[in-house]
Every structure is written in C-alpha cells, then in structure tokens.
Motif scaffolding. Structure first.
Motif, mmCIF file in Angstrom:
data_model
loop_
_atom_site.group_PDB
_atom_site.id
_atom_site.type_symbol
_atom_site.label_atom_id
_atom_site.label_comp_id
_atom_site.label_asym_id
_atom_site.label_seq_id
_atom_site.Cartn_x
_atom_site.Cartn_y
_atom_site.Cartn_z
ATOM 1 N N ILE A 1 -5.118 8.213 -10.244
ATOM 2 C CA ILE A 1 -5.929 8.678 -9.119
ATOM 3 C C ILE A 1 -6.622 7.488 -8.460
ATOM 4 O O ILE A 1 -6.636 7.331 -7.234
ATOM 5 C CB ILE A 1 -6.950 9.726 -9.599
ATOM 6 N N HIS A 2 -7.189 6.643 -9.293
ATOM 7 C CA HIS A 2 -7.894 5.455 -8.836
ATOM 8 C C HIS A 2 -6.969 4.539 -8.031
ATOM 9 O O HIS A 2 -7.359 3.997 -6.986
ATOM 10 C CB HIS A 2 -8.451 4.750 -10.079
ATOM 11 N N GLY A 3 -5.734 4.379 -8.473
ATOM 12 C CA GLY A 3 -4.795 3.540 -7.749
ATOM 13 C C GLY A 3 -4.493 4.077 -6.364
ATOM 14 O O GLY A 3 -4.457 3.330 -5.380
ATOM 15 N N VAL A 4 -4.270 5.391 -6.262
ATOM 16 C CA VAL A 4 -3.998 6.007 -4.958
ATOM 17 C C VAL A 4 -5.216 5.877 -4.056
ATOM 18 O O VAL A 4 -5.100 5.566 -2.859
ATOM 19 C CB VAL A 4 -3.582 7.478 -5.131
ATOM 20 N N TYR B 1 0.802 -1.226 0.000
ATOM 21 C CA TYR B 1 0.000 0.000 0.000
ATOM 22 C C TYR B 1 0.837 1.279 0.000
ATOM 23 O O TYR B 1 0.540 2.221 -0.747
ATOM 24 C CB TYR B 1 -0.951 -0.010 1.200
ATOM 25 N N GLU B 2 1.862 1.325 0.831
ATOM 26 C CA GLU B 2 2.676 2.551 0.873
ATOM 27 C C GLU B 2 3.428 2.755 -0.439
ATOM 28 O O GLU B 2 3.491 3.871 -0.965
ATOM 29 C CB GLU B 2 3.653 2.499 2.059
ATOM 30 N N ARG B 3 4.000 1.675 -0.962
ATOM 31 C CA ARG B 3 4.709 1.771 -2.239
ATOM 32 C C ARG B 3 3.737 2.146 -3.350
ATOM 33 O O ARG B 3 4.071 2.946 -4.238
ATOM 34 C CB ARG B 3 5.392 0.433 -2.535
ATOM 35 N N ALA B 4 2.533 1.612 -3.307
ATOM 36 C CA ALA B 4 1.530 1.930 -4.321
ATOM 37 C C ALA B 4 1.168 3.413 -4.280
ATOM 38 O O ALA B 4 1.055 4.069 -5.320
ATOM 39 C CB ALA B 4 0.281 1.084 -4.105
ATOM 40 N N GLU B 5 1.003 3.957 -3.076
ATOM 41 C CA GLU B 5 0.691 5.378 -2.966
ATOM 42 C C GLU B 5 1.836 6.220 -3.535
ATOM 43 O O GLU B 5 1.615 7.187 -4.280
ATOM 44 C CB GLU B 5 0.455 5.749 -1.505
ATOM 45 N N GLU B 6 3.057 5.848 -3.207
ATOM 46 C CA GLU B 6 4.234 6.579 -3.697
ATOM 47 C C GLU B 6 4.281 6.572 -5.227
ATOM 48 O O GLU B 6 4.491 7.613 -5.865
ATOM 49 C CB GLU B 6 5.493 5.931 -3.122
ATOM 50 N N ARG C 1 -6.364 0.871 3.601
ATOM 51 C CA ARG C 1 -5.752 1.189 4.890
ATOM 52 C C ARG C 1 -6.704 1.910 5.834
ATOM 53 O O ARG C 1 -6.295 2.338 6.924
ATOM 54 C CB ARG C 1 -4.498 2.047 4.667
ATOM 55 N N GLY C 2 -7.963 2.047 5.424
ATOM 56 C CA GLY C 2 -8.927 2.723 6.271
ATOM 57 C C GLY C 2 -8.696 4.215 6.388
ATOM 58 O O GLY C 2 -9.210 4.861 7.310
ATOM 59 N N ARG C 3 -7.977 4.784 5.439
ATOM 60 C CA ARG C 3 -7.699 6.228 5.484
ATOM 61 C C ARG C 3 -8.774 6.972 4.685
ATOM 62 O O ARG C 3 -8.498 7.681 3.734
ATOM 63 C CB ARG C 3 -6.299 6.503 4.934
ATOM 64 N N PHE C 4 -10.015 6.806 5.117
ATOM 65 C CA PHE C 4 -11.112 7.360 4.321
ATOM 66 C C PHE C 4 -11.165 8.876 4.391
ATOM 67 O O PHE C 4 -11.542 9.530 3.419
ATOM 68 C CB PHE C 4 -12.449 6.736 4.733
ATOM 69 N N ALA C 5 -10.744 9.472 5.507
ATOM 70 C CA ALA C 5 -10.709 10.935 5.572
ATOM 71 C C ALA C 5 -9.643 11.477 4.614
ATOM 72 O O ALA C 5 -9.874 12.479 3.915
ATOM 73 C CB ALA C 5 -10.423 11.397 7.000
ATOM 74 N N ASP C 6 -8.498 10.800 4.554
ATOM 75 C CA ASP C 6 -7.464 11.201 3.590
ATOM 76 C C ASP C 6 -7.955 11.002 2.159
ATOM 77 O O ASP C 6 -7.638 11.800 1.266
ATOM 78 C CB ASP C 6 -6.191 10.377 3.803
ATOM 79 N N GLY C 7 -8.708 9.937 1.943
ATOM 80 C CA GLY C 7 -9.248 9.700 0.610
ATOM 81 C C GLY C 7 -10.184 10.800 0.161
ATOM 82 O O GLY C 7 -10.122 11.257 -0.993
ATOM 83 N N ILE C 8 -11.028 11.264 1.058
ATOM 84 C CA ILE C 8 -11.944 12.361 0.725
ATOM 85 C C ILE C 8 -11.158 13.629 0.435
ATOM 86 O O ILE C 8 -11.427 14.335 -0.553
ATOM 87 C CB ILE C 8 -12.948 12.574 1.869
ATOM 88 N N PHE D 1 -8.072 13.876 -0.564
ATOM 89 C CA PHE D 1 -7.333 13.670 -1.816
ATOM 90 C C PHE D 1 -8.234 13.910 -3.026
ATOM 91 O O PHE D 1 -7.867 14.627 -3.969
ATOM 92 C CB PHE D 1 -6.778 12.247 -1.829
ATOM 93 N N LEU D 2 -9.417 13.323 -3.018
ATOM 94 C CA LEU D 2 -10.337 13.498 -4.144
ATOM 95 C C LEU D 2 -10.863 14.926 -4.224
ATOM 96 O O LEU D 2 -11.026 15.477 -5.322
ATOM 97 C CB LEU D 2 -11.491 12.503 -4.031
ATOM 98 N N ASP D 3 -11.137 15.532 -3.083
ATOM 99 C CA ASP D 3 -11.598 16.925 -3.092
ATOM 100 C C ASP D 3 -10.551 17.855 -3.698
ATOM 101 O O ASP D 3 -10.883 18.792 -4.444
ATOM 102 C CB ASP D 3 -11.917 17.385 -1.661
ATOM 103 N N ALA D 4 -9.295 17.606 -3.396
ATOM 104 C CA ALA D 4 -8.221 18.473 -3.898
ATOM 105 C C ALA D 4 -8.039 18.340 -5.400
ATOM 106 O O ALA D 4 -7.471 19.241 -6.040
ATOM 107 C CB ALA D 4 -6.912 18.149 -3.182
ATOM 108 N N ARG D 5 -8.534 17.232 -5.981
ATOM 109 C CA ARG D 5 -8.338 16.962 -7.405
ATOM 110 C C ARG D 5 -9.661 16.849 -8.156
ATOM 111 O O ARG D 5 -9.717 16.232 -9.216
ATOM 112 C CB ARG D 5 -7.535 15.662 -7.567
ATOM 113 N N THR D 6 -10.689 17.457 -7.646
ATOM 114 C CA THR D 6 -12.025 17.285 -8.211
ATOM 115 C C THR D 6 -12.060 17.519 -9.713
ATOM 116 O O THR D 6 -12.669 16.736 -10.466
ATOM 117 C CB THR D 6 -13.022 18.235 -7.516
ATOM 118 N N ASP D 7 -11.426 18.571 -10.174
ATOM 119 C CA ASP D 7 -11.478 18.899 -11.607
ATOM 120 C C ASP D 7 -10.779 17.853 -12.472
ATOM 121 O O ASP D 7 -11.029 17.782 -13.682
ATOM 122 C CB ASP D 7 -10.836 20.271 -11.844
ATOM 123 N N ASP D 8 -9.915 17.048 -11.871
ATOM 124 C CA ASP D 8 -9.150 16.074 -12.646
ATOM 125 C C ASP D 8 -9.885 14.753 -12.873
ATOM 126 O O ASP D 8 -9.521 14.001 -13.774
ATOM 127 C CB ASP D 8 -7.815 15.775 -11.944
#
Length: 464
Positions: A200-203, A179-184, A210-217, A219-226
């Motif tokens: 984006i989908h992979g990250v 998971y960490e390597r995949a995010e990197e 990893r249960g990082r759903f707040a980080d996921g939100i 992350f997606l919010d910061a890249r909404t236009d993409d």
C-alpha cells in the motif's frame, strides 16, 4: 538439521523454533507488531540458532532506535561468544557477518554482505527484507529496486511471500522514478495480499510523486481497514494521507489527522513516528503556520528520548521540532554534541552521514529558524543533490528541499528560486505548493499577471 520452507538449512533450530521463526518472518513482511513476540518465542525455543539470532539482531537496528540497537548488540555479542562458526552453513555465516557489521555501525558493509547473500540465496526472505530496509535507511534507490528485482526470478508466483516481495519491489521502482510500473507492481502485490501495508505504501508513494493526491486519498479511503490501524506502518501511512490532504488546502483536516494518528498523548515516542510528525508540522512552519502548542509537545517527546548520535536523518527531524518550538538553544546543543562525536568514529556509517549531510541540514534548519535565510541557502545548496545519502525517501526529504526553496525566496535569491521551481514544476507539474511558490516569486519579480496565473493554477489543482 532443520530446513526452512524455502529450502535453507538451519543449524541448532528444532521444529518448534522453526514454526515460530516462520511466523516471525511472516509478521515481519506484513509489518505486524506481533513480530517481536514470535521472534522472542523462536529465541526461547532455539537460543543457539544463528538464523533466529540474526532475525533478532536485524529487528534491533531496523527501527533506528539507539537503545534497541545497543541492546541487540549486547545480546548478539553474547550469542557469538563461544560460537562454533565451523558448523554453520555458508548462508548462516553471511548473516552472522551482516548482522555483526550493522550492529557495529557499518551499515554499508552490512548492505554489501546482504547483497552477496541474496545473489547466492535469492529465496532468503530475511536477507531480502533486511537488505531492502537497509537500502531505504541509506537512501540507495537503485539498490532498493534491484536487490528485490534481482531475486524475483527465483520465486514461484504461487509462493505466498512473492506478494510482499512485489510490494517491496514497487517501492524500489517508485524511488527510482518508474512510477507507472511501480503502481502496476504494487497493485499486483495487493491483489495477492490486500493487507500488505508496505505494498500500500509503495502505491501511495507513486501518487505522491506524480501529484495525484486526490487519487491517493481515494485509494487510501477504499482500503482503510487494511492499513489504518494495528500495523507497524500505520502512523507512516497516515502521514501520507495527511500530505495528500495538505495539497487540497484543508489544513483543519491535516491537523485532525496529526492529532489523532501522528502525535498525541498515547504515542509511543518511536523515532520513525516522531520524524513523520516533525516533517508534517515543518511543512506548515514553512507556510508560516507555526502551531506552537503542537511543536512544544513534539519537542518534549524528542527531548525525552535523549538520543545520542545514532542516525543523522533522525537528528534533522529532532532539530525541526526544536526550531519549530522556538528552542534554538536546544537545537544548537544537538549540533554541538554531534560535532564533538565526529572526532573519532572510524567505520561507522553514521559518521559520514552526519558530517556530510546531517550537520549541514541541521545548521540550515537552525538558520532558517533565526530567519537567516541567506545562510540556510548557503548550507543547503551544496548538499541538495546528495540528501539521499543520509536516508529516507524522496517524499520525506522534500521537507528539506522545500526549505531551500523558501529560504531562496525569503533571502531574495530570485535566480535560484526560479531555477529550483522550474525543476520542481517540470518534474511534478501537479503540485499546488510548486505553483503557489511560483506565484510568490513572480510577485517579487514584479510580474503580477504571471503571479496571478500561477496562483490560479495552484488553486485549481487544490480543488481538483
């Protein structure tokens, strides 16, 4: 003879067709809907090009749409009629064989040929993309990772297509548990191409696992236009957003996302989008939040498709829709149809996928809908470690894994429920669902203090 930008010779392909073909590959890598138009333009310019015809063939099967695959099979058969394979390059002959196998229903044979292709020609981006999607559709996590990883050393960092390859590699790493390597790696892909929606989908998958759903939100919010509109992956990435939101306990927001993005009056009715809708509603169904009107509309959409036995993973999600809508007879008819079909389909990969996994899962979902939870357990328990063999990702298949948890709780199989929840909570300690399910288990076991502690942990995680 024309040469593509990566140095591969292309038979019967002129300069105009090559330009359209290269555009189509770029559209394909970045999941742009325009890929169909650019491919059509390439076909019009070079109808006898094996590379272009192979691209069109792969497009016909990658969406798991039965009618598209049938049309592609007919078109490719027409192309192959009278084709002088002796004048083709070895690479083109391999694509011809891979596309033929896939169109004939031999997914695993096609995957093997595409693997050989990528060893011999590691800069063949069409083989890498088709192979990567094949590995996703067949649930082969190790190949999903290593097919791309094995080719990357042949790619220059300056090549603009190395970015989307990194996005693919990130998904393969994630599905393999890195998971960490995949995010990197996924973030490195996005540094090259911010609108790489597969990257984006992979990250996003790494945050899910990893249960990082707040980080996921965030992350997606910061890249909404993409990612949030205008791509072939838009609905699926909205599904991921909804999963994150579900973990926060904000069901109203989840349903807003469902209505606006996952399924509505303007939805295209594509299988991959309908299964996302079904998988989300099924999670609510397991929580006894039935949402009858939405289920009815979704079941209508599945019924309109009139799908035959094409891809077992889709069948399971159609059954979810029928069960959720209370149409158990319709779900039974689908199962009966698949049982009859199994009588004689040698060489078709979906046969084993249906017999070994698809039908047990479908029968279990129906049993769950009938509140026959003991039967649902008996059907799911033998296949729970083999679910990947009928396709999808860990995140997608978790709807079925949760069904087993719920069925074990509701049938009083507390020993099994304890084992399943121990597995889940240690693999993913941050997951409100896991802890709320543990609380219900402890209630059944007569341990109110432990139930309260698990419930408090679930609430704290949802609020984080």
């Amino acid at each position: 003879m024309t040469t593509d930008r990566h140095g591969h010779l292309m038979t019967d392909t002129g300069a105009e067709a090559l330009a359209h073909y290269e555009q189509a590959l770029d559209d394909l890598l970045f999941f742009r809907p325009h890929v169909m138009e650019s491919t059509r333009a390439a076909l019009d310019a070079a109808p006898r090009s094996t590379a272009v015809q192979s691209l069109a063939a792969y497009l016909g099967v990658l969406g798991t749409e039965e009618k598209d695959a049938a049309a592609a099979r007919d078109a490719f058969a027409g192309f192959r009629a009278g084709l002088d394979t002796g004048k083709l390059t070895p690479r083109e002959r391999m694509h011809l064989a891979a596309a033929t196998a896939w169109l004939d229903g031999d997914l695993h044979g096609a995957g093997n040929i595409l693997g050989e292709l990528s060893v011999a020609f590691p800069r063949d981006v069409l083989a890498l993309f088709a192979g990567h999607q094949h590995d996703f559709l067949t649930g082969d996590a190790q190949r999903l990772r290593d097919r791309i990883g094995g080719a990357l050393d042949a790619w220059d960092e300056a090549d603009p297509h190395q970015g989307p390859l990194l996005g693919m590699y990130a998904f393969g790493l994630e599905e393999s548990g890195h998971y960490e390597r995949a995010e990197e790696v996924g973030l490195a892909a996005l540094a090259r191409h911010p609108r790489d929606v597969w990257g984006i989908h992979g990250v996003v998958h790494t945050y899910e696992m990893r249960g990082r759903f707040a980080d996921g939100i965030r992350f997606l919010d910061a890249r909404t236009d993409d990612w949030s509109s205008g791509t072939l992956l838009t609905v699926h990435n909205w599904w991921h957003y909804a999963l994150f939101t579900l973990e926060t306990g904000d069901t109203a927001r989840v349903l807003d996302i469902y209505d606006a993005a996952l399924h509505h009056d303007r939805s295209a009715g594509m299988a991959m989008e309908l299964l996302d809708a079904a998988a989300l509603l099924w999670r609510l169904y397991l929580a006894e939040d039935v949402r009858t009107a939405r289920w009815a509309r979704l079941a209508d959409a599945w019924e309109r498709r009139q799908d035959g036995p094409h891809y077992a993973f889709n069948d399971a999600h159609a059954v979810m829709a029928y069960v959720g809508a209370g149409r158990l007879a319709q779900a039974e008819r689908l199962v009966g149809d698949r049982e009859k079909w199994l009588a004689g389909q040698p060489g078709v990969s979906n046969r084993a996928m249906t017999a070994d996994i698809g039908l047990p899962v479908c029968r279990a979902l129906i049993a769950y809908g009938r509140q026959d939870h003991a039967t649902a357990v008996d059907l799911l328990l033998p296949v729970r470690h083999r679910l990947h063999t009928f396709g999808g990702s860990h995140a997608q298949r978790d709807a079925i894994q949760r069904t087993l948890v719920e069925a074990s709780l509701r049938s009083g199989r507390t020993d099994l429920a304890r084992t399943l929840l121990s597995e889940r909570s240690r693999l993913r300690p941050v997951c409100p669902y896991n802890w709320s399910a543990k609380a219900r288990l402890e209630d059944q076991l007569g341990a109110p203090d432990r139930a309260a502690a698990a419930r408090a942990r679930a609430a704290a995680q949802s609020a984080s």
